[in-house]
Scaffold this motif. Structure first.
Motif, PDB file in Angstrom:
ATOM      1  N   THR A 200       0.817  -1.202   0.000  1.00 15.03           N
ATOM      2  CA  THR A 200       0.000   0.000   0.000  1.00 15.03           C
ATOM      3  C   THR A 200       0.857   1.261   0.000  1.00 15.03           C
ATOM      4  N   CYS A 205       5.821   0.550  -2.186  1.00 16.14           N
ATOM      5  CA  CYS A 205       6.179   0.072  -3.536  1.00 16.14           C
ATOM      6  C   CYS A 205       7.662   0.294  -3.818  1.00 16.14           C
ATOM      7  N   ILE A 214       1.991   4.961  -7.582  1.00 19.52           N
ATOM      8  CA  ILE A 214       0.986   4.007  -7.129  1.00 19.52           C
ATOM      9  C   ILE A 214      -0.284   4.050  -7.969  1.00 19.52           C
ATOM     10  N   ARG A 218      -1.214   0.340  -9.159  1.00 19.77           N
ATOM     11  CA  ARG A 218      -2.266  -0.310  -8.380  1.00 19.77           C
ATOM     12  C   ARG A 218      -3.075  -1.282  -9.248  1.00 19.77           C
ATOM     13  N   PRO A 231      -0.084  -4.025  -5.659  1.00 14.76           N
ATOM     14  CA  PRO A 231      -0.045  -2.657  -5.119  1.00 14.76           C
ATOM     15  C   PRO A 231      -1.466  -2.104  -5.015  1.00 14.76           C
ATOM     16  N   MET A 232      -1.732  -1.403  -3.925  1.00 20.63           N
ATOM     17  CA  MET A 232      -3.036  -0.794  -3.706  1.00 20.63           C
ATOM     18  C   MET A 232      -2.861   0.617  -3.168  1.00 20.63           C
ATOM     19  N   LEU A 233      -3.884   1.428  -3.365  1.00 18.89           N
ATOM     20  CA  LEU A 233      -3.879   2.776  -2.819  1.00 18.89           C
ATOM     21  C   LEU A 233      -3.914   2.709  -1.293  1.00 18.89           C
ATOM     22  N   ASP A 251      -9.531  -3.402  -6.688  1.00 16.61           N
ATOM     23  CA  ASP A 251      -8.326  -4.097  -6.231  1.00 16.61           C
ATOM     24  C   ASP A 251      -8.654  -5.117  -5.141  1.00 16.61           C
TER      25      ASP A 251
END
Length: 262
Positions: A200, A205, A214, A218, A231-233, A251
């Motif tokens: 996150t 990252c 990101i 993401r 990868p996520m916010l 996601d």
């Protein structure tokens, strides 16, 4: 007694010579007083030169041992055989100045060995106060997001951060700080043994994927530390940008599908 007579006799002879007008002692050989003066001057100059050299000569400094904080972190992390030992190694690590201004070491939360391991960026004020990651407003949002796909930190999720100490005023982590903490993070993942990673935010990252951006990364499955990673916010970003929750939901559904399909 004899020496006393000799002394008085000698004194009387000298006094008699003075009365006769003798005012200078004459040696058997001529005395060159100019040579004596020159030799005295040379000796004085040589002594001044030796003194100046001794004063000006620098004292050899003691060699200062250069410490590589990353190498120290690698050795400390490598020596940890379980999560408790890793936490202790982090607590004993003295080369990251963030620890000086932090209240607590924020190590982890959730269930070690859970299938999902979430890696955040750094503790905030609430996390620093409680010593657990994701406990503020962003953490509350994360809990609701996980619950929406049937996950929870009490049963199926393990959580940590790239940095275990809060940066001053919640500033962004510095590259040197991330580099020092990378060995500990990698060892943390290896010891926790998750099935997959949720990365996150940009700084997570950067630490695990070597990339940033990101909003572009993401939702795209990749690999980190030999594990599937998405990868996520960051939940804090979603609090500032509620319109991005649609992407975050997509996601989460991708994460749920990956878990279901193995």
């Amino acid at each position: 007694m004899e020496s006393a007579i000799d002394w008085h006799a000698t004194k009387a002879m000298l006094e008699w010579q003075l009365e006769m007008g003798v005012d200078e002692a004459i040696l058997d050989q001529p005395l060159d007083r100019f040579a004596i003066d020159a030799a005295a001057r040379e000796a004085a100059q040589a002594q001044r030169g030796r003194t100046a050299t001794a004063t000006a000569a620098p004292t050899a400094p003691h060699p200062v041992e250069q410490v590589d904080p990353v190498a120290v972190a690698q050795a400390a992390a490598r020596s940890a055989t379980d999560l408790d030992a890793l936490r202790a190694a982090l607590g004993a690590y003295e080369h990251c100045d963030l620890r000086k201004g932090a209240r607590n070491l924020v190590f982890s939360d959730g269930i070690a060995g859970a299938p999902v391991m979430i890696v955040g960026e750094a503790p905030g004020r609430d996390e620093d106060r409680e010593g657990r990651p994701f406990v503020g407003r962003a953490g509350q949002l994360l809990d609701r997001m996980l619950e929406a796909i049937g996950l929870s930190r009490t049963e199926s999720v393990y959580i940590t951060n790239v940095l275990p100490w809060r940066p001053p005023q919640n500033r962004d982590p510095l590259p040197a700080e991330i580099a020092m903490m990378q060995p500990f993070l990698r060892r943390h993942i290896a010891l926790a043994q998750p099935r997959l990673l949720v990365v996150t935010g940009n700084h997570a990252c950067k630490a695990l994927l070597g990339r940033t951006g990101i909003t572009r990364l993401r939702g795209q499955w990749t690999e980190a530390e030999g594990l599937p990673a998405i990868p996520m916010l960051h939940p804090a970003y979603l609090l500032r940008n509620p319109g991005a929750k649609r992407e975050a939901w997509a996601d989460l559904l991708a994460l749920k599908a990956r878990l279901r399909n193995g």
